[in-house]
Design a protein around this motif. Structure first.
Motif, mmCIF file in Angstrom:
data_model
loop_
_atom_site.group_PDB
_atom_site.id
_atom_site.type_symbol
_atom_site.label_atom_id
_atom_site.label_comp_id
_atom_site.label_asym_id
_atom_site.label_seq_id
_atom_site.Cartn_x
_atom_site.Cartn_y
_atom_site.Cartn_z
ATOM 1 N N ILE A 15 -43.473 -45.910 -99.370
ATOM 2 C CA ILE A 15 -42.551 -44.797 -99.604
ATOM 3 C C ILE A 15 -41.692 -44.549 -98.370
ATOM 4 O O ILE A 15 -40.480 -44.318 -98.474
ATOM 5 C CB ILE A 15 -43.333 -43.533 -100.024
ATOM 6 C CG1 ILE A 15 -43.887 -43.725 -101.436
ATOM 7 C CG2 ILE A 15 -42.456 -42.291 -99.969
ATOM 8 C CD1 ILE A 15 -44.855 -42.654 -101.873
ATOM 9 N N TRP A 16 -42.283 -44.610 -97.178
ATOM 10 C CA TRP A 16 -41.508 -44.408 -95.952
ATOM 11 C C TRP A 16 -40.480 -45.523 -95.750
ATOM 12 O O TRP A 16 -39.356 -45.279 -95.324
ATOM 13 C CB TRP A 16 -42.426 -44.323 -94.730
ATOM 14 C CG TRP A 16 -42.966 -42.959 -94.523
ATOM 15 C CD1 TRP A 16 -44.242 -42.546 -94.752
ATOM 16 C CD2 TRP A 16 -42.247 -41.807 -94.086
ATOM 17 N NE1 TRP A 16 -44.353 -41.205 -94.476
ATOM 18 C CE2 TRP A 16 -43.150 -40.722 -94.066
ATOM 19 C CE3 TRP A 16 -40.932 -41.582 -93.709
ATOM 20 C CZ2 TRP A 16 -42.776 -39.451 -93.679
ATOM 21 C CZ3 TRP A 16 -40.565 -40.301 -93.321
ATOM 22 C CH2 TRP A 16 -41.470 -39.258 -93.316
ATOM 23 N N VAL A 17 -40.852 -46.758 -96.071
ATOM 24 C CA VAL A 17 -39.904 -47.871 -95.926
ATOM 25 C C VAL A 17 -38.733 -47.700 -96.890
ATOM 26 O O VAL A 17 -37.570 -47.918 -96.522
ATOM 27 C CB VAL A 17 -40.626 -49.222 -96.154
ATOM 28 C CG1 VAL A 17 -39.640 -50.365 -96.309
ATOM 29 C CG2 VAL A 17 -41.580 -49.499 -95.014
ATOM 30 N N ILE A 18 -39.033 -47.276 -98.116
ATOM 31 C CA ILE A 18 -37.963 -47.034 -99.087
ATOM 32 C C ILE A 18 -37.059 -45.902 -98.614
ATOM 33 O O ILE A 18 -35.826 -45.986 -98.718
ATOM 34 C CB ILE A 18 -38.558 -46.731 -100.473
ATOM 35 C CG1 ILE A 18 -39.201 -47.999 -101.047
ATOM 36 C CG2 ILE A 18 -37.502 -46.196 -101.432
ATOM 37 C CD1 ILE A 18 -40.041 -47.765 -102.270
ATOM 38 N N ALA A 19 -37.645 -44.826 -98.089
ATOM 39 C CA ALA A 19 -36.843 -43.701 -97.594
ATOM 40 C C ALA A 19 -35.945 -44.135 -96.435
ATOM 41 O O ALA A 19 -34.769 -43.751 -96.375
ATOM 42 C CB ALA A 19 -37.757 -42.560 -97.157
ATOM 43 N N ILE A 20 -36.459 -44.951 -95.536
ATOM 44 C CA ILE A 20 -35.652 -45.445 -94.413
ATOM 45 C C ILE A 20 -34.527 -46.335 -94.928
ATOM 46 O O ILE A 20 -33.391 -46.259 -94.447
ATOM 47 C CB ILE A 20 -36.535 -46.186 -93.391
ATOM 48 C CG1 ILE A 20 -37.413 -45.183 -92.649
ATOM 49 C CG2 ILE A 20 -35.699 -46.974 -92.404
ATOM 50 C CD1 ILE A 20 -38.452 -45.824 -91.764
ATOM 51 N N ALA A 21 -34.829 -47.159 -95.929
ATOM 52 C CA ALA A 21 -33.789 -48.027 -96.488
ATOM 53 C C ALA A 21 -32.671 -47.209 -97.132
ATOM 54 O O ALA A 21 -31.488 -47.509 -96.949
ATOM 55 C CB ALA A 21 -34.406 -48.975 -97.509
ATOM 56 N N ILE A 22 -33.039 -46.175 -97.876
ATOM 57 C CA ILE A 22 -32.025 -45.321 -98.510
ATOM 58 C C ILE A 22 -31.190 -44.604 -97.452
ATOM 59 O O ILE A 22 -29.953 -44.548 -97.542
ATOM 60 C CB ILE A 22 -32.694 -44.323 -99.472
ATOM 61 C CG1 ILE A 22 -33.259 -45.067 -100.682
ATOM 62 C CG2 ILE A 22 -31.710 -43.253 -99.925
ATOM 63 C CD1 ILE A 22 -34.124 -44.212 -101.573
ATOM 64 N N LEU A 23 -31.828 -44.062 -96.435
ATOM 65 C CA LEU A 23 -31.087 -43.385 -95.369
ATOM 66 C C LEU A 23 -30.168 -44.338 -94.612
ATOM 67 O O LEU A 23 -29.054 -43.972 -94.232
ATOM 68 C CB LEU A 23 -32.050 -42.711 -94.392
ATOM 69 C CG LEU A 23 -32.692 -41.416 -94.873
ATOM 70 C CD1 LEU A 23 -33.760 -40.968 -93.897
ATOM 71 C CD2 LEU A 23 -31.643 -40.343 -95.036
ATOM 72 N N SER A 24 -30.632 -45.556 -94.403
ATOM 73 C CA SER A 24 -29.800 -46.497 -93.650
ATOM 74 C C SER A 24 -28.585 -46.928 -94.451
ATOM 75 O O SER A 24 -27.525 -47.173 -93.882
ATOM 76 C CB SER A 24 -30.619 -47.709 -93.230
ATOM 77 O OG SER A 24 -31.018 -48.443 -94.370
ATOM 78 N N VAL A 25 -28.706 -47.024 -95.767
ATOM 79 C CA VAL A 25 -27.560 -47.397 -96.584
ATOM 80 C C VAL A 25 -26.554 -46.250 -96.642
ATOM 81 O O VAL A 25 -25.345 -46.460 -96.578
ATOM 82 C CB VAL A 25 -28.022 -47.791 -98.006
ATOM 83 C CG1 VAL A 25 -26.856 -47.905 -98.966
ATOM 84 C CG2 VAL A 25 -28.793 -49.096 -97.957
ATOM 85 N N GLN A 26 -27.055 -45.011 -96.732
ATOM 86 C CA GLN A 26 -26.167 -43.866 -96.838
ATOM 87 C C GLN A 26 -25.522 -43.488 -95.500
ATOM 88 O O GLN A 26 -24.446 -42.916 -95.475
ATOM 89 C CB GLN A 26 -26.916 -42.659 -97.390
ATOM 90 C CG GLN A 26 -27.295 -42.827 -98.841
ATOM 91 C CD GLN A 26 -28.059 -41.639 -99.378
ATOM 92 O OE1 GLN A 26 -28.438 -40.749 -98.629
ATOM 93 N NE2 GLN A 26 -28.294 -41.636 -100.676
ATOM 94 N N ASN A 27 -26.185 -43.782 -94.408
ATOM 95 C CA ASN A 27 -25.686 -43.409 -93.076
ATOM 96 C C ASN A 27 -25.406 -44.669 -92.258
ATOM 97 O O ASN A 27 -26.126 -44.990 -91.319
ATOM 98 C CB ASN A 27 -26.718 -42.537 -92.346
ATOM 99 C CG ASN A 27 -26.972 -41.253 -93.059
ATOM 100 O OD1 ASN A 27 -26.059 -40.538 -93.425
ATOM 101 N ND2 ASN A 27 -28.246 -40.950 -93.285
ATOM 102 N N PHE A 28 -24.350 -45.355 -92.607
ATOM 103 C CA PHE A 28 -24.030 -46.601 -91.922
ATOM 104 C C PHE A 28 -23.285 -46.373 -90.618
ATOM 105 O O PHE A 28 -23.059 -47.291 -89.846
ATOM 106 C CB PHE A 28 -23.223 -47.514 -92.847
ATOM 107 C CG PHE A 28 -23.040 -48.889 -92.298
ATOM 108 C CD1 PHE A 28 -24.114 -49.744 -92.201
ATOM 109 C CD2 PHE A 28 -21.813 -49.313 -91.847
ATOM 110 C CE1 PHE A 28 -23.972 -51.016 -91.676
ATOM 111 C CE2 PHE A 28 -21.649 -50.586 -91.319
ATOM 112 C CZ PHE A 28 -22.731 -51.435 -91.240
ATOM 113 N N GLU A 29 -22.924 -45.141 -90.330
ATOM 114 C CA GLU A 29 -22.171 -44.786 -89.124
ATOM 115 C C GLU A 29 -22.963 -45.193 -87.864
ATOM 116 O O GLU A 29 -24.116 -44.814 -87.701
ATOM 117 C CB GLU A 29 -21.942 -43.279 -89.103
ATOM 118 C CG GLU A 29 -21.161 -42.782 -87.926
ATOM 119 C CD GLU A 29 -19.675 -42.819 -88.171
ATOM 120 O OE1 GLU A 29 -18.951 -42.748 -87.184
ATOM 121 O OE2 GLU A 29 -19.264 -42.928 -89.327
#
Length: 90
Positions: A15-29
């Motif tokens: 779950i943490w890996v999925i959450a990090i993946a989602i955050l990294s895609v949304q915050n590419f800055e």
């Protein structure tokens, strides 16, 4: 019971890996980390999060045996204290 604990731990990590993946895609800055006078190069937020999570997991894995050693010393003192209890009724 041990297999259930391993399953639960694996589920939490997934779950943490999925959450990090989602955050990294949304915050590419790209961001730059600053500590005192040091400053890093600009890297994406997802990489910073993944690196931080990885360092945390490795750090806990390294420190856990040390915590177990510290706890084993305290349990021996508690066993000795129970051995020397006076059981006389007043």
């Amino acid at each position: 019971m041990k297999s259930f604990a391993n399953l639960l731990i694996s589920l939490i990590v997934a779950i943490w890996v999925i959450a990090i993946a989602i955050l990294s895609v949304q915050n590419f800055e790209p961001v730059s980390l600053k500590f005192l006078t040091f400053q890093s190069i600009k890297i994406p937020v997802g990489i910073v999060l993944a690196f931080s999570a990885g360092v945390g997991l490795v750090g806990v894995a390294i420190l856990q045996p040390l915590w177990n050693l510290a706890d084993s010393g305290n349990s021996r003192l508690e066993e000795d204290a129970e051995f020397f209890v006076d059981d006389e009724d007043f």
